[in-house]
Design a protein around this motif. Structure first.
Motif, short mmCIF file in Angstrom:
data_model
loop_
_atom_site.label_atom_id
_atom_site.label_comp_id
_atom_site.label_asym_id
_atom_site.label_seq_id
_atom_site.Cartn_x
_atom_site.Cartn_y
_atom_site.Cartn_z
N ILE A 46 0.85 -1.19 0.00
CA ILE A 46 0.00 0.00 0.00
C ILE A 46 0.89 1.24 0.00
N GLU A 47 0.64 2.12 -0.94
CA GLU A 47 1.41 3.36 -1.04
C GLU A 47 0.44 4.54 -1.05
N GLU A 48 0.61 5.45 -0.09
CA GLU A 48 -0.22 6.66 -0.06
C GLU A 48 0.36 7.68 -1.01
N VAL A 49 -0.46 8.11 -1.96
CA VAL A 49 0.03 8.97 -3.04
C VAL A 49 -0.94 10.14 -3.21
N PRO A 50 -0.44 11.38 -3.30
CA PRO A 50 -1.32 12.51 -3.66
C PRO A 50 -1.81 12.37 -5.09
N ASP A 51 -2.81 13.15 -5.45
CA ASP A 51 -3.31 13.08 -6.82
C ASP A 51 -2.32 13.72 -7.80
N ILE A 83 -2.20 -2.65 -10.19
CA ILE A 83 -2.31 -1.47 -9.33
C ILE A 83 -3.77 -1.05 -9.28
N ALA A 84 -4.26 -0.84 -8.06
CA ALA A 84 -5.64 -0.41 -7.84
C ALA A 84 -5.64 0.93 -7.13
N ASP A 85 -6.60 1.79 -7.50
CA ASP A 85 -6.69 3.11 -6.89
C ASP A 85 -7.43 3.02 -5.55
N PRO A 86 -7.60 4.15 -4.83
CA PRO A 86 -8.27 4.10 -3.52
C PRO A 86 -9.69 3.56 -3.55
N HIS A 87 -10.33 3.54 -4.73
CA HIS A 87 -11.69 3.01 -4.85
C HIS A 87 -11.69 1.59 -5.41
N ASP A 88 -10.54 0.91 -5.35
CA ASP A 88 -10.38 -0.48 -5.79
C ASP A 88 -10.61 -0.64 -7.30
N ASN A 89 -10.46 0.42 -8.05
CA ASN A 89 -10.53 0.32 -9.50
C ASN A 89 -9.15 -0.04 -10.04
N LEU A 90 -9.10 -1.04 -10.90
CA LEU A 90 -7.82 -1.47 -11.47
C LEU A 90 -7.37 -0.46 -12.51
N ILE A 91 -6.21 0.16 -12.26
CA ILE A 91 -5.71 1.18 -13.17
C ILE A 91 -4.53 0.69 -14.00
N MET A 92 -3.95 -0.47 -13.63
CA MET A 92 -2.87 -1.02 -14.43
C MET A 92 -2.74 -2.51 -14.16
N SER A 93 -2.55 -3.28 -15.22
CA SER A 93 -2.31 -4.72 -15.13
C SER A 93 -1.42 -5.09 -16.31
N ALA A 109 -6.14 10.99 -4.95
CA ALA A 109 -5.29 10.91 -3.77
C ALA A 109 -5.77 9.81 -2.85
N GLY A 110 -4.81 9.11 -2.23
CA GLY A 110 -5.18 8.07 -1.28
C GLY A 110 -4.27 6.87 -1.38
N GLU A 111 -4.73 5.76 -0.82
CA GLU A 111 -3.94 4.54 -0.76
C GLU A 111 -4.09 3.74 -2.05
N HIS A 112 -2.97 3.54 -2.72
CA HIS A 112 -2.93 2.73 -3.93
C HIS A 112 -2.31 1.37 -3.59
#
Length: 227
Positions: A46-51, A83-93, A109-112
């Motif tokens: 889990i990595e906290e990342v700003p937008d 990689i999934a964004d803070p809303h559990d949407n898959l943004i990379m595979s 922004a949030g936990e990726h």
């Protein structure tokens, strides 16, 4: 007339400088580690990342030999990164080679969540692999030597470029921390309101229970002609 600044002013200045310095250090931090996995296992981080912030991960895999040591590389075995964004949407595979790098840009922004497993097709068993992973966020991903050569910048211009990048990263971190603070404040206020209404409901139940008991006892004594 000129006079020395007050102690409270000095303290506020030092606190502000310390906070900016801490944010600068956090903005430039990188998490380097290694871990062992089997070809059928998955590890997530889990990595906290700003937008609107770039994240770069450099990795290298090593196959385990029969004697327990690890080879320099693991030819024929790569990794798969999801990689999934803070809303559990898959943004990379995507599949990668045994050594290289992956990157993505956060749009929220949030936990990726970064999950890594090998691209092996074996269902059972498999070799042990050692994965060296170095994740860098924001300004820490810049290679200023490459930028200086590419843009033909002098030493001072390169330093100014670095300071501007760090300042931008600090502003992004501050905006992210403010958004988190606002979220936590809303949660705290909501929790406080719920606790208040729960206390009012408990008090109301106690009052109604006491009134019912009084009425019940009154009716009982009247029926027995005790009053």
């Amino acid at each position: 007339t000129w006079r020395l600044p007050t102690l409270s002013y000095n303290r506020s200045v030092w606190y502000s400088m310390a906070r900016l310095l801490l944010l600068a250090v956090l903005a430039a931090t990188a998490s380097a580690l290694y871990f062992d996995i089997k070809e059928t296992e998955t590890r997530c981080f889990i990595e906290e990342v700003p937008d609107e912030t770039i994240v770069v991960g450099k990795y290298r895999t090593q196959a385990q030999n029969e004697d327990g040591s690890y080879a320099e590389t693991s030819p024929g075995t790569g990794i798969h990164v999801e990689i999934a964004d803070p809303h559990d949407n898959l943004i990379m595979s995507k599949d990668y080679e045994a050594q290289g790098r992956f990157s993505f840009i956060s749009h929220q922004a949030g936990e990726h969540v970064i999950c890594i497993h090998t691209n092996s097709t074996r269902w059972f068993g498999g070799r042990n692999l050692r994965v060296h992973l170095d994740i860098k966020v924001g300004e820490g991903t810049n290679d200023y030597e490459v930028i200086s050569k590419k843009e033909q910048l002098s030493t001072i211009e390169t330093r100014l470029y670095q300071l501007l990048a760090q300042t931008k990263q600090i502003l992004n971190e501050q905006a992210y921390q403010r958004s988190r603070e606002a979220t936590f404040r809303d949660i705290s206020e909501s929790t406080s309101q719920r606790v208040l209404w729960w206390s009012v409901a408990q008090a109301l139940v106690l009052v109604l229970t006491g009134w019912w008991q009084v009425q019940h006892l009154k009716g009982f004594f009247e029926a027995k002609k005790l009053v």
